[in-house]
Each structure stands twice: as C-alpha cells, then as structure tokens.
Design an enzyme around this catalytic site. Structure first.
Site, PDB file in Angstrom:
ATOM      1  CB  SER A  89      -0.890  -0.004   1.236  1.00 47.07           C
ATOM      2  OG  SER A  89      -0.093   0.242   2.377  1.00 47.07           O
ATOM      3  CE  LYS A  90      -0.463   6.915  -3.043  1.00 44.71           C
ATOM      4  NZ  LYS A  90       0.538   7.565  -3.894  1.00 44.71           N
ATOM      5  NE  ARG A  91       0.502   0.316   5.832  1.00 43.70           N
ATOM      6  CZ  ARG A  91       1.045  -0.831   6.125  1.00 43.70           C
ATOM      7  NH1 ARG A  91       2.100  -0.896   6.895  1.00 43.70           N
ATOM      8  NH2 ARG A  91       0.536  -1.955   5.648  1.00 43.70           N
TER       9      ARG A  91
END
Ligand code: GLU
Length: 485
Positions: free
Chosen positions: A253-255
């Site tokens: 994910s973006k993380r």
C-alpha cells in the site's frame, strides 16, 4: 496447443493503475504472446460513479508506454466490440432475460440497513454471513405491489446447492463447500449490472480461454462458475495470482512507497526494466533474472508462477533499472536525459544542443548509478552548481585540510592541459609534498570539488569541470575556511 489462447486484462477505470494491476496485465500479455494467442483489453466501467473516461485514457497510455499492446480492445477495435462495458448494456439485458426465463433470479427489496443487521446477527451466532434468501419467498402479487409502491429492488441469482471446485492453474483445486454462498446480486437498484454478471457474459462472448487475475477475485470465481453453468457457457481456465506485499509482509500500500505505475513512469524508469522487475514478482524464470520482454514471452508459463505472495522491493527495482540504463548507448541515454536536466534547470534548450558532447561526458561518469532517468538530477548536481552544501561532520573533517586544499589549488593552477593524466599527476605530487595517501588524499579533494562523500572518479570529474571551475571551487572553499577560522 489445441485451442487458440485468448486472455484479457479487465481493469476498472476508477483510479490510476497500480503495480498489481500491471503485473496482471503483463502476465496475461506474456501468456498470450507465448501461446501465439490474443491479448484483449476490456474496460470494466459499469460503476458509473467511480469510473471516468480520463482514467480509461490514462490506463491505455500506461499500457502503451510499457509496450503491452493489445490485440483487441478500445482504440484498436476487434470482432467483439465494444470493449467497454458501459457500451454493452443491451447484451447484458439479453442475458438477464435468459436467466429470468429460466426462473433463476428474483427481485430483492431488502434495504442496506436490513442486510447489515442480518449480517451482524449471523456473525453474532458465529456463522459466515450470507443472504438469507428472505425475498425469494415473495409471491408474484407481493412483488408487483412493492414495485407499484416504488420500492427499490435488486435482482439476485438463485444459488443452487452443492460444493463448487475451482481448478486453478496456480493454486490447484480450491473447494468452496456447499451452503457458503448466498443468492448474489446481478443488477443494482438502478438496474445496472454488477461485476460478477458482466464479467461472465463478456468473458464467454469474447471467448476468453484463461482468466489470469489477482487472488482477490478468487472468492468471486464460484459465483462466476455458477453463472457460466446457468447461461450454458463453458467456463475458462482460472489462474489467480498472489497479491504483492510490502517488505513487512503486509499487502502493498501507499505506506510502502509509490504504488501507482504513473509515479514510476514520472521517475523515468525504463519500461522494459520496470516490466522485467514486475515479472519476477511471482514468476521464477529458468534462465536468470534479466530478461527482455521477448525473451520473457518465450519462457513464460503458469507452471512457474508461485502461490506465495511476492515482496515488492524498491531497492531491487532500482538495481534492475540500473541494468537496463547501463545497456543503453551513451548518445541515446544522454538524449533521453535532457528533459530531466532541463526540468532541474541545469541546462536550457540551447545548451542541450551546444553542450551535448560535454553532457555525454557527464552522463558517462554516473550512468551505472542510474536506476531511473530522474536519478540524473541528484547524481550530477555538482557538475552544474558550485553551491555545495556540507554536512556538519564534513565541515569538521575539512577543518584540518586547509593546507592540503591550498596545495591542490597551487598544483592545479600550474597545469597547462587540464586532462585526466595531468590531473592525476598533480594529485600524486600533492600527496608526496604533503605526505598523505589514499583516502586522506582524495576525500578532502572530493568534498571540496563536489560536496559529496562519493561519486564518479575525480580524475573524470576534474577535466569535465575544467581547470577554472576546479580552481574556483578550491579557492571558494579555502576562503570560506579562512573566514570561519
Ligand atoms: N474489473 C476487475 C478488476 O479490476 C476485473 C477482475 C477480473 O479480472 O475478473 O479488479
């Protein structure tokens, strides 16, 4: 191969393509090319609120940039056009009438709140939530009355009893036991058809032989198999790809960094390098890791696609990028780097032409460090600016080096032809004169010339910067030190 392989990539244009989407597209493309089959692009845009034409154009631009050409689909057409689901409404309606005719569907008037309550109750009792089938019991008179009252309804498909087995090319047999599936929705209250319905109609009509897609769709597959059976179509072969994970083992994910492919395009990753890296996320080629697209296609098979989730590693992507940049001819590489140098305001349009040979020299010194084209900006900063920034620790190190730098200044000023050979000679003489060797001799000079801990060989940087510039930098540096002292 007895049948003509036909595979498809079926994105929903609801946002930008992410790494997982493109890996799916790539595996489909490779499978088609390997089997001399067809690669179809179908746009699944029935969710009117979330889909947009702009996203649709954007995703086609990305596939084009990557070199994943489709044989049938929007922009190119084909025998099963339209390849946009929003333009296939009549086809879905016709198929729905068939199911209605066979009495395999019924209207359901349950509200979201009622369904939510039902789900909570089932979970509370420790059961897997599924639709209870409440509205199936309504008589024709009752449904007529509710319709006349204007009560919104969806259409549900009647799930027959029995276990469903998915024979997956990647995961083997996956069993979905009897009684797990509730009657599921085929059309929403605005009458628009749902994904599970349209995907079956389209895959069947477009004669798709293999559905290769993300594992997040595995739970939809039993529903789709039931619809194939109900409509009298032969189901395709299935292959569900494991999700891509971040370095911490969680779903990417973006993380974990950039997940949209657009971002990697903007950074200037070479498409082939990017695809080569993505291909390895789940597939283990026999002949090593670095494989250009045509070689990948020659080797690709589903038998070597793994079940366990692959980990996205930006460091390895960067490494892969370096391998491909290093293979480019210097002229071509320099040319494609010009826009990045111009954007960073290192050069203007005229200089791109007039200083091309010099720029080639600059590029040559750092080319092996470039994972993507935009890396050129940080790698070559010091060639274009003398505003070098020193970290406190570096300033500290340089404090005791004034005499050494002054010796360089003198030695370089005396050079007539400032080429690599004479540069090196001067450095060695300074070493003898000041009685320093190795790192102690080179590192202060590197800092004073480039402001960096590491980088290309100084003997290459020196002549590119030129005598005047090198001497100027050393002079600036010694003056600054004098002021600080
Ligand atoms: N539109 C679906 C998605 O983007 C396609 C799934 C499929 O390949 O069946 O997830």
């Amino acid at each position: 191969m007895s049948e003509n392989v036909r595979v498809r990539f079926a994105p929903s244009p609801t946002g930008s393509l992410h790494l997982g989407n493109v890996r799916t597209a790539l595996y489909n493309w490779l499978y088609a090319r390997h089997n001399k089959g067809a690669f179809i692009l179908r746009v699944e845009d029935t969710d009117k609120e979330r889909s947009s034409d702009a996203h649709c154009e954007e995703l086609m631009d990305i596939l084009t940039w990557l070199g994943l050409k489709w044989d049938e689909g929007p922009r190119v057409g084909g025998p099963h056009a339209s390849y946009k689901q929003s333009e296939r409404t009549a086809i879905y309606e016709e198929h729905l009438s068939r199911l209605k005719g066979k009495k395999l569907v019924y209207p359901c008037y349950c509200t979201e709140e009622e369904l939510e309550l039902e789900r909570k109750r089932q979970l509370g009792r420790g059961h897997m939530p599924k639709y209870s089938g409440k509205c199936k019991k309504l008589t024709e008179d009752e449904t007529k009355k509710l319709d006349a009252e204007g009560k919104p309804s969806v259409l549900r498909f009647i799930v027959p009893p029995g276990e469903i087995v998915v024979n997956d090319e990647v995961r083997g047999e996956v069993h979905f036991p009897d009684d797990q599936l509730g009657d599921f929705v085929l059309t929403r209250s605005d009458k628009s058809p749902t994904y599970n319905f349209t995907v079956v109609v389209d895959d069947a009509l477009m004669k798709v032989t293999h559905v290769i897609r993300g594992e997040d769709h595995l739970s939809n597959t039993p529903k789709q198999i039931l619809l194939y059976n109900a409509l009298g179509y032969k189901p395709p072969k299935w292959a569900h790809l494991s999700i891509i994970k971040g370095p911490d083992g969680q779903k990417l994910s973006k993380r974990h960094g950039e997940t949209s492919v657009e971002a990697y395009k903007t950074k200037g990753y070479l498409p082939e390098a990017f695809l080569n890296y993505l291909a390895l996320l789940g597939w283990a080629p026999k002949s090593g890791e670095i494989l250009p697209l045509d070689q990948m296609a020659a080797e690709f098979d589903l038998a070597h696609v793994g079940k366990s989730g692959a980990i996205f590693d930006p460091v390895k992507l960067h490494w892969m990028g370096q391998q491909y940049v290093a293979k480019m001819a210097l002229d071509d590489l320099t040319r494609v780097l010009l826009p990045y140098l111009a954007d960073a305001q290192y050069i203007d349009r005229d200089q791109a032409r007039s200083k091309f040979d010099w720029l080639k020299g600059v590029v040559d010194t750092v080319r092996t460090n470039l994972g993507c084209l935009s890396d050129i900006v940080k790698e070559t900063f010091f060639f274009f600016s003398d505003e070098l920034h020193f970290e406190p620790a570096q300033s500290e190190e340089m404090k005791g080096q004034k005499a050494l730098v002054e010796a360089y200044l003198k030695a370089f000023s005396d050079i007539k032809d400032f080429n690599g050979e004479n540069f090196l000679k001067a450095v060695k003489e300074v070493g003898k004169q000041m009685n320093v060797k190795g790192k102690g001799l080179y590192h202060p000079l590197r800092l004073a010339m480039t402001g960096r801990e590491d980088g290309p060989e100084l003997v290459k940087i020196g002549p590119l910067l030129g005598k005047d510039e090198v001497v100027k930098r050393l002079a600036i540096w010694t003056t600054e030190q004098a002021e600080k002292a």
